[in-house]
Each structure stands twice: as structure tokens, then as C-alpha cells.
Design an enzyme around this catalytic site. Structure first.
Site, PDB file in Angstrom:
ATOM      1  N   ARG A 144       0.828  -1.213   0.000  1.00 32.34           N
ATOM      2  CA  ARG A 144       0.000   0.000   0.000  1.00 32.34           C
ATOM      3  C   ARG A 144       0.863   1.264   0.000  1.00 32.34           C
ATOM      4  NH1 ARG A 144      -5.501  -1.732   2.147  1.00 32.34           N
ATOM      5  NH2 ARG A 144      -6.148   0.401   2.302  1.00 32.34           N
ATOM      6  N   TYR A 147       0.752   4.268  -2.529  1.00 34.93           N
ATOM      7  CA  TYR A 147      -0.371   5.194  -2.341  1.00 34.93           C
ATOM      8  C   TYR A 147      -0.165   6.019  -1.073  1.00 34.93           C
ATOM      9  CZ  TYR A 147      -5.310   6.667  -1.984  1.00 34.93           C
ATOM     10  OH  TYR A 147      -6.483   7.387  -1.884  1.00 34.93           O
ATOM     11  N   ASP A 148       0.076   5.321   0.053  1.00 35.21           N
ATOM     12  CA  ASP A 148       0.154   6.012   1.344  1.00 35.21           C
ATOM     13  C   ASP A 148       1.310   7.015   1.375  1.00 35.21           C
ATOM     14  OD1 ASP A 148      -1.592   3.927   1.684  1.00 35.21           O
ATOM     15  OD2 ASP A 148      -0.752   3.219   3.578  1.00 35.21           O
ATOM     16  N   GLU A 149       2.490   6.546   0.959  1.00 26.67           N
ATOM     17  CA  GLU A 149       3.660   7.425   1.025  1.00 26.67           C
ATOM     18  C   GLU A 149       3.611   8.486  -0.068  1.00 26.67           C
ATOM     19  OE1 GLU A 149       5.182   7.511   3.611  1.00 26.67           O
ATOM     20  OE2 GLU A 149       5.984   5.611   4.325  1.00 26.67           O
ATOM     21  N   LYS A 151       0.903   9.933  -1.104  1.00 28.68           N
ATOM     22  CA  LYS A 151      -0.007  10.965  -0.589  1.00 28.68           C
ATOM     23  C   LYS A 151       0.644  11.753   0.554  1.00 28.68           C
ATOM     24  CE  LYS A 151      -3.953  10.371  -2.917  1.00 28.68           C
ATOM     25  NZ  LYS A 151      -4.694  11.432  -3.600  1.00 28.68           N
ATOM     26  N   ARG A 188     -13.346  -1.402  -4.682  1.00 30.44           N
ATOM     27  CA  ARG A 188     -13.506  -1.027  -3.273  1.00 30.44           C
ATOM     28  C   ARG A 188     -14.734  -1.718  -2.701  1.00 30.44           C
ATOM     29  NH1 ARG A 188     -12.306   5.329  -3.778  1.00 30.44           N
ATOM     30  NH2 ARG A 188     -12.852   4.899  -5.936  1.00 30.44           N
ATOM     31  N   VAL A 190     -17.616  -1.105  -1.052  1.00 39.02           N
ATOM     32  CA  VAL A 190     -19.056  -0.841  -1.228  1.00 39.02           C
ATOM     33  C   VAL A 190     -19.509  -1.275  -2.626  1.00 39.02           C
ATOM     34  CG1 VAL A 190     -20.839   0.938  -1.306  1.00 39.02           C
ATOM     35  CG2 VAL A 190     -19.101   1.014   0.486  1.00 39.02           C
ATOM     36  N   ARG A 279     -10.790   2.278  11.292  1.00 42.14           N
ATOM     37  CA  ARG A 279     -10.654   3.631  10.745  1.00 42.14           C
ATOM     38  C   ARG A 279     -11.916   4.436  11.042  1.00 42.14           C
ATOM     39  NH1 ARG A 279      -9.530   3.512   4.759  1.00 42.14           N
ATOM     40  NH2 ARG A 279      -7.362   3.122   5.261  1.00 42.14           N
TER      41      ARG A 279
HETATM   42  P1  NAD Z   1     -11.144   7.295  -8.890  1.00 40.85           P
HETATM   43  O1  NAD Z   1     -10.135   6.239  -9.169  1.00 40.85           O
HETATM   44  O2  NAD Z   1     -12.570   7.035  -9.265  1.00 40.85           O
HETATM   45  O3  NAD Z   1     -10.720   8.668  -9.571  1.00 40.85           O
HETATM   46  C1  NAD Z   1      -9.398   9.053  -9.794  1.00 40.85           C
HETATM   47  C2  NAD Z   1      -9.328   9.763 -11.135  1.00 40.85           C
HETATM   48  O4  NAD Z   1      -7.979  10.172 -11.373  1.00 40.85           O
HETATM   49  C3  NAD Z   1      -9.720   8.856 -12.303  1.00 40.85           C
HETATM   50  O5  NAD Z   1     -10.607   9.522 -13.156  1.00 40.85           O
HETATM   51  C4  NAD Z   1      -8.389   8.555 -12.985  1.00 40.85           C
HETATM   52  O6  NAD Z   1      -8.535   8.250 -14.354  1.00 40.85           O
HETATM   53  C5  NAD Z   1      -7.632   9.835 -12.710  1.00 40.85           C
HETATM   54  N1  NAD Z   1      -6.177   9.694 -12.779  1.00 40.85           N
HETATM   55  C6  NAD Z   1      -5.409   8.725 -12.227  1.00 40.85           C
HETATM   56  N2  NAD Z   1      -4.105   8.942 -12.500  1.00 40.85           N
HETATM   57  C7  NAD Z   1      -4.066  10.086 -13.235  1.00 40.85           C
HETATM   58  C8  NAD Z   1      -3.010  10.826 -13.832  1.00 40.85           C
HETATM   59  N3  NAD Z   1      -1.736  10.445 -13.728  1.00 40.85           N
HETATM   60  N4  NAD Z   1      -3.329  11.954 -14.535  1.00 40.85           N
HETATM   61  C9  NAD Z   1      -4.629  12.341 -14.667  1.00 40.85           C
HETATM   62  N5  NAD Z   1      -5.654  11.661 -14.136  1.00 40.85           N
HETATM   63  C10 NAD Z   1      -5.372  10.561 -13.416  1.00 40.85           C
HETATM   64  O7  NAD Z   1     -11.030   7.622  -7.338  1.00 40.85           O
HETATM   65  P2  NAD Z   1     -11.884   8.617  -6.416  1.00 40.85           P
HETATM   66  O8  NAD Z   1     -12.513   7.808  -5.358  1.00 40.85           O
HETATM   67  O9  NAD Z   1     -12.717   9.521  -7.235  1.00 40.85           O
HETATM   68  O10 NAD Z   1     -10.714   9.432  -5.729  1.00 40.85           O
HETATM   69  C11 NAD Z   1     -10.392  10.768  -6.117  1.00 40.85           C
HETATM   70  C12 NAD Z   1      -9.292  11.307  -5.228  1.00 40.85           C
HETATM   71  O11 NAD Z   1      -9.729  11.293  -3.868  1.00 40.85           O
HETATM   72  C13 NAD Z   1      -7.999  10.485  -5.290  1.00 40.85           C
HETATM   73  O12 NAD Z   1      -6.901  11.355  -5.240  1.00 40.85           O
HETATM   74  C14 NAD Z   1      -8.068   9.639  -4.034  1.00 40.85           C
HETATM   75  O13 NAD Z   1      -6.792   9.311  -3.582  1.00 40.85           O
HETATM   76  C15 NAD Z   1      -8.797  10.560  -3.074  1.00 40.85           C
HETATM   77  N6  NAD Z   1      -9.492   9.804  -2.031  1.00 40.85           N
HETATM   78  C16 NAD Z   1     -10.654   9.142  -2.290  1.00 40.85           C
HETATM   79  C17 NAD Z   1     -11.275   8.433  -1.279  1.00 40.85           C
HETATM   80  C18 NAD Z   1     -12.586   7.709  -1.494  1.00 40.85           C
HETATM   81  O14 NAD Z   1     -13.067   7.039  -0.572  1.00 40.85           O
HETATM   82  N7  NAD Z   1     -13.246   7.809  -2.624  1.00 40.85           N
HETATM   83  C19 NAD Z   1     -10.686   8.360  -0.001  1.00 40.85           C
HETATM   84  C20 NAD Z   1      -9.490   9.013   0.214  1.00 40.85           C
HETATM   85  C21 NAD Z   1      -8.896   9.753  -0.795  1.00 40.85           C
HETATM   86  N1  UDP Z   2     -12.835  -5.527   1.494  1.00 40.19           N
HETATM   87  C1  UDP Z   2     -13.499  -6.734   1.563  1.00 40.19           C
HETATM   88  N2  UDP Z   2     -13.984  -7.285   0.412  1.00 40.19           N
HETATM   89  C2  UDP Z   2     -13.863  -6.654  -0.798  1.00 40.19           C
HETATM   90  C3  UDP Z   2     -13.195  -5.421  -0.859  1.00 40.19           C
HETATM   91  C4  UDP Z   2     -12.682  -4.872   0.313  1.00 40.19           C
HETATM   92  O1  UDP Z   2     -13.655  -7.329   2.640  1.00 40.19           O
HETATM   93  O2  UDP Z   2     -14.347  -7.216  -1.799  1.00 40.19           O
HETATM   94  C5  UDP Z   2     -12.330  -4.937   2.754  1.00 40.19           C
HETATM   95  C6  UDP Z   2     -10.856  -4.532   2.698  1.00 40.19           C
HETATM   96  O3  UDP Z   2     -10.016  -5.607   3.041  1.00 40.19           O
HETATM   97  C7  UDP Z   2     -10.829  -3.413   3.726  1.00 40.19           C
HETATM   98  C8  UDP Z   2     -12.217  -2.780   3.629  1.00 40.19           C
HETATM   99  O4  UDP Z   2     -13.037  -3.745   2.990  1.00 40.19           O
HETATM  100  O5  UDP Z   2     -10.651  -3.935   5.020  1.00 40.19           O
HETATM  101  C9  UDP Z   2     -12.232  -1.482   2.815  1.00 40.19           C
HETATM  102  O6  UDP Z   2     -11.584  -1.757   1.597  1.00 40.19           O
HETATM  103  P1  UDP Z   2     -11.507  -0.701   0.407  1.00 40.19           P
HETATM  104  O7  UDP Z   2     -10.656  -1.308  -0.650  1.00 40.19           O
HETATM  105  O8  UDP Z   2     -12.878  -0.266   0.049  1.00 40.19           O
HETATM  106  O9  UDP Z   2     -10.814   0.587   1.038  1.00 40.19           O
HETATM  107  P2  UDP Z   2      -9.559   0.835   1.996  1.00 40.19           P
HETATM  108  O10 UDP Z   2      -8.982  -0.480   2.471  1.00 40.19           O
HETATM  109  O11 UDP Z   2      -8.612   1.599   1.169  1.00 40.19           O
HETATM  110  O12 UDP Z   2     -10.152   1.576   3.123  1.00 40.19           O
END
Ligand code: NAD
Ligand code: UDP
Length: 313
Positions: A144, A147-149, A151, A188, A190, A279
Site C-alpha cells: 500500500r 499510495y500512502d507514502e 499521498k 472497493r 461498497v 478507521r
Molecule cells: P477514482 O479512481 O474514481 O478517480 C481518480 C481519477 O484520477 C480517475 O478519473 C483517474 O482516471 C484519474 N487519474 C489517475 N491517474 C491520473 C493521472 N496520472 N493523470 C490524470 N488523471 C489521473 O477515485 P476517487 O474515489 O474519485 O478518488 C479521487 C481522489 O480522492 C484520489 O486522489 C483519491 O486518492 C482521493 N481519495 C478518495 C477516497 C474515497 O473514498 N473515494 C478516499 C481518500 C482519498
Molecule cells: N474488502 C473486503 N472485500 C472486498 C473489498 C474490500 O472485505 O471485496 C475490505 C478490505 O479488506 C478493507 C475494507 O473492505 O478492510 C475497505 O476496503 P476498500 O478497498 O474499500 O478501502 P480501503 O482499504 O482503502 O479503506
């Protein structure tokens, strides 16, 4: 919103970006959506394409972009573990080079810039619920980490540009958010569970299902984005944005099964490495600074999301 602004949304064709673009267009702003369509699709913004104040640009944020804007929402980055782990080097580049390019653009244009950071900066947290002053518990060399690092480094860049170049930055730490426009293969939890329930496929619980997440409906989150962008210059964040109501993954599965009247069975598979066990956002800061808190409870939000996926099936 008092006047029409030129606003760039990177990652605007993704799940969150498409909702944000829709809201900004409805408010009358000139919206430029830039996306490389890695996880986002044109379908998410197809309803906006005939609006004169909306423009769609295929662009990868790891390359510089020269446009004139007043505000930037930097959302570009795959958010689902299966997608961000598919090409981890590109994921880090997207967060880090993407941040440098967008901050450079903000510096040249004087634009305010918003960063979509994440609860993942807390890693597998040892403080619960997570407050913004917690520095996190993050593995720097795991699956992970890209992504984590990435961000975390992006946050560092935002605050260095703020201190060094006096940029107006707005950093939101987003917690798990769901809603319409999630891709059916997003991966993900949901969207996976709803698609599995609607198709009658087994519901894939990773681990024993006791790990927790707190789920925010997308409309609430977008309210939070706008409140943060419109806050005074002194509010830089980081600010947690999410819904503090916490559920185990098994509770989520059971809720979705009952709401879809599905007969899908629950099956388990091993917990992915470094998967956080709990979380929950502490949103006191967002409440105090932005007067923001989520309004949509899980059942109502899931209802709208299930309806969306039913229309797709
Ligand atoms: P998503 O994957 O649906 O959307 C990300 C978008 O970024 C996509 O349209 C993808 O094509 C575009 N993209 C990826 N790499 C790119 C690049 N190099 N150049 C241009 N476009 C690029 O995800 P999301 O859920 O809509 O997330 C949007 C933002 O919010 C992300 O930065 C994500 O890290 C952050 N975020 C989302 C959640 C969540 O729960 N949805 C939680 C924490 C952070
Ligand atoms: N998860 C799961 N089944 C799935 C997808 C995800 O049990 O089909 C779990 C996953 O292991 C995590 C939680 O649901 O504990 C949330 O996962 P998600 O990928 O949605 O987001 P994140 O882990 O980044 O919070």
C-alpha cells in the site's frame, strides 16, 4: 460562491471528481476537467459535455499543464487498492510529480489549490478515532506504500509550497466515501458488495470481517470540499472529511444483503497485507473551521448507490 471562477479539476472523470465537476458547473463556474482515464471514464461526465462552462481534457498530471485558472482541485490518483497496486511506480509518480506540476501551476497563476489527501496517511492507526495531529503508522515498503507514502509526500509538498512560496493550500484527508459513479469494477468494498449482491455472487469478505471503516456519502463529501476551498486563507488543513459512523465489514455486507434482498453467501479470503484494522475520522476540526458535518446516513446513501448500480445491471 460570489463570482464565476475558472476551476481545474484533475481526476475529474473519476468517482469523486465527476460529482465535484457537476456541482461546480451547476454553480456557474468555468470547469476544466483533466483526466488520463486510468480509472475514470468519459461516461461519468457525459451529461456535462454539452454545457458551455465545462471542458474535458485528456491529460496525465505527471506532465506539466499550462492553463489559466483561479482554483485547482487536485484529485488525480487511482483510489482503489487493486488499481493503485497495478502500477505502483505510476501511482507514486501521479501523487508526487502530479503534486509538483499542479503546485507549479498554482504558483504561476496564483490559484488556490486543494489536495485530495487520504485517511491512508494514518496507515494502520494506533490512535482511534484519527485526529489530524496524529502522524500515522505507515509501512514505507509494503504494497500500500505507493499510495500512502505518495499521498504523504504530496502533503509535504503542499505545506512546503505554502511556507516557501506562500501558496493558498487546502488539504483534505478524505475517509472512505461511496456513491453513484463508482465503477462497477472499482474494487472497493461498497461497489464490490453491491455488485456481488445484485448478481447473486458470493460476497467476498477479506479477513474475518471485523475490521472497520466509516463510510461517507459522496454528496456530503463534496459539500466539505467546497466549504474547505471557500474557507479563509488561514485554513490550510489538513482537515479530516468523512462520516464518523463506524461499521465492521461484516455489518456492511449484512446491510447490503438485506437492502438488496439478495441470497448471496458470505465467503472469506485472507486479509490483504497492511489492511488497516480500524478507521474512523475525528471531524471536530471540520465542524469548527468549516461548519461542516455529514448529513446522509449509511442506509440512505446505500439506497441511492444500490439504485445506481441496479440501473447499470
Ligand atoms: P477514482 O479512481 O474514481 O478517480 C481518480 C481519477 O484520477 C480517475 O478519473 C483517474 O482516471 C484519474 N487519474 C489517475 N491517474 C491520473 C493521472 N496520472 N493523470 C490524470 N488523471 C489521473 O477515485 P476517487 O474515489 O474519485 O478518488 C479521487 C481522489 O480522492 C484520489 O486522489 C483519491 O486518492 C482521493 N481519495 C478518495 C477516497 C474515497 O473514498 N473515494 C478516499 C481518500 C482519498
Ligand atoms: N474488502 C473486503 N472485500 C472486498 C473489498 C474490500 O472485505 O471485496 C475490505 C478490505 O479488506 C478493507 C475494507 O473492505 O478492510 C475497505 O476496503 P476498500 O478497498 O474499500 O478501502 P480501503 O482499504 O482503502 O479503506
Amino acid at each position: 460562491m460570489h463570482f464565476r471562477r475558472r476551476i481545474l479539476v484533475t481526476g475529474g472523470a473519476g468517482f469523486l471528481g465527476s460529482h465535484l465537476c457537476e456541482r461546480l458547473v451547476a454553480l456557474g463556474h468555468d470547469v476544466l476537467c483533466a483526466d488520463n482515464f486510468f480509472t475514470g471514464t468519459k461516461d461519468n461526465v457525459v451529461g456535462l459535455l454539452d454545457q458551455p462552462n465545462f471542458e474535458l481534457l485528456r491529460h496525465d498530471v505527471t506532465f506539466p499543464l499550462y492553463v489559466e485558472v483561479d482554483e485547482i482541485y487536485n484529485l488525480a490518483c487511482p483510489a482503489s487498492p487493486i488499481h493503485y497496486q497495478h502500477d505502483p511506480v505510476q501511482t507514486t509518480k501521479t501523487s508526487v510529480h502530479g503534486a509538483i506540476n499542479m503546485l507549479g501551476l498554482a504558483k504561476r497563476t496564483g490559484a488556490r489549490i486543494f489536495q485530495a489527501s487520504t485517511s491512508e496517511v494514518y496507515g494502520d492507526p494506533q490512535v482511534h478515532p484519527q485526529t489530524e495531529d496524529y502522524w500515522g503508522h505507515v509501512n514505507p515498503v509494503g504494497e500500500r506504500s505507493c499510495y500512502d507514502e505518495g499521498k504523504r509526500c504530496a502533503e509535504t509538498l503542499f505545506f512546503d509550497y505554502h511556507r516557501q512560496h506562500h501558496l493558498q493550500v487546502k488539504v483534505a484527508r478524505i475517509f472512505n466515501t461511496y456513491g453513484p459513479n463508482m465503477h462497477p469494477n472499482d474494487g472497493r468494498v461498497v461497489s464490490n458488495f453491491i455488485m456481488q449482491a445484485l448478481r447473486g455472487d458470493p460476497i467476498t469478505i477479506f479477513g474475518d470481517g471485523s475490521q472497520t471503516r466509516s463510510f461517507c456519502f459522496v454528496d456530503d463529501l463534496v459539500d466539505g470540499f467546497l466549504a474547505l476551498m471557500d474557507s479563509g486563507d488561514e485554513v490550510t488543513g489538513p482537515v479530516n472529511l468523512g462520516n464518523p459512523n463506524e461499521f465492521t465489514i461484516t455489518e456492511l455486507a449484512e446491510k447490503i444483503l438485506s437492502m438488496t434482498h439478495s441470497k448471496s453467501k458470505l465467503i472469506t479470503s485472507p486479509l490483504p497485507s497492511d489492511d488497516p484494522l480500524q478507521r474512523q475520522p475525528d471531524i471536530s476540526k471540520a465542524k469548527a473551521l468549516l461548519n461542516w458535518e455529514p448529513r446522509v446516513q449509511l442506509e440512505e446513501g446505500l439506497g441511492k448507490t444500490i439504485e445506481y448500480f441496479q440501473r447499470m445491471c
